[in-house]
Design an enzyme around this catalytic site. Sequence first.
Site, PDB file in Angstrom:
ATOM      1  N   ASP A 276       0.989  -1.016  -0.105  1.00  0.00           N
ATOM      2  CA  ASP A 276       0.043  -0.084  -0.194  1.00  0.00           C
ATOM      3  C   ASP A 276       0.722   1.202  -0.306  1.00  0.00           C
ATOM      4  O   ASP A 276       1.939   1.283   0.772  1.00  0.00           O
ATOM      5  CB  ASP A 276      -1.005  -0.006   1.163  1.00  0.00           C
TER       6      ASP A 276
ATOM      7  N   ARG B 251      -0.668   4.711   0.156  1.00  0.00           N
ATOM      8  CA  ARG B 251      -1.563   5.666   0.270  1.00  0.00           C
ATOM      9  C   ARG B 251      -1.070   6.503   1.392  1.00  0.00           C
ATOM     10  O   ARG B 251      -1.267   7.577   1.552  1.00  0.00           O
ATOM     11  CB  ARG B 251      -2.971   4.995   0.743  1.00  0.00           C
TER      12      ARG B 251
END
Length: 423
Positions: free
Chosen positions: A334, A336
């Site tokens: 990830d 983000r």
Amino acid sequence: MSTESATSNKGGSHIRLTSHPGQGAGGAPVIRWGAADPKERGPVIGTTTNRSQRNVIGTHSGSYGVYRALAVAAGNLTKGHRADLTNTSPTERIGPHPQWGDADKIVSIDPWGASVAEVFAEELAAGVDIRPTLAVTQAHIHLPEIRQALAFQRLQVDGQILLEDSSAAVTKIAVEPVWWLPGVAKRFGVSEAVLRKTLFEETGGMYPELVTRGDLEVFLPPIGGQTLYVFGKVQDLANPEVTLTARVHDECNGSDVFGSDICTCRPYLTHAIEECIRGAQAGGVGLIAYSRKEGRALGEVTKFLVYNARKRQVGGDSADKYFLRTECVAGVQDMRFQELMPDVLHWLGIRKIHRLVSMSNDKYDAITGSGIEVGERIKIPDELVPADARVEIEAKIAAGYFTDGSVPDAARLAATKGRDLVE
């Protein structure tokens, strides 16, 4: 080297380099990030043909700055066009809030970005090219899921929040990223020098000023921003006595727009909107903060490659290999990184979220870690999870996402967190 053309739309032969001190913004207004008074803080000036005024690295509009360059090169846009800001002021007044003067609370957006025409009126009148980085307007949103909620009487028309035509009235806010590099570096626990060098190298040397202009501390990154949807009174967001229902949602075009059923993104988003409407109708306020971070910020091409890898692996798609397949393709699960996400909540003056419509431990930790209190957490109802998305939701729960139900076993937990990377 970073350049500015000094002639016509079609490009001229004379190019001025702006990458080194003394060759760029020597007389530009100084930005004192975190100053509570906008005059003391100074304007953010990123798009101008007068290089002596520029005081940031990069340019406005994020990735859309490239389209602006194409328009100029093609002769469709006059180089140096200045926006006429007449009648563009926010439809709702937001702030200033105490968080605007706290350099630790907001490092990735300009608190004064929606009101530049007001707070920097003198500078604009003197010819300084200052542009908004936030915009506030009113709108109505129409969703089939809301019509369904009305049909099943989960929601009722009230004439203010939810109208007779089944549309919902909202305040809509567009947010462009404005990064104060010392603050961003501190937020991620790295030195500013390392952050600047890495940004320079990983963007292919697109912004030399990152490593040559230490005097410029503000960067307008070429990334997508955020859109906020507020149900009810915007001013109530800053009142901890008014119940706030909120969801921070990261973009998933395939599901959010086209209804792809491999993930829970659209069902969770529309469920959150329903909860926001219900909360606003009960005298509270609702907030959807929508961030452009497609495919966990890995991008849509990577996301589709991962879909293929998950479906084609031995044994088919499975929760215990959900995160592993992403890591095999992208090198990371990830990207983000929710560290910057709470900034927009602080810009709105939020101190407490009474009902957080999210199962994400990363989002919850970022919000509470920034000093915002969170009360109840609301998971997606089981009946809203598409059959093809059961793998995703099971993997996320195993990896630590919030649930009020059962949690998968420890062996699966280890696999989904990426500790067992050998098949």
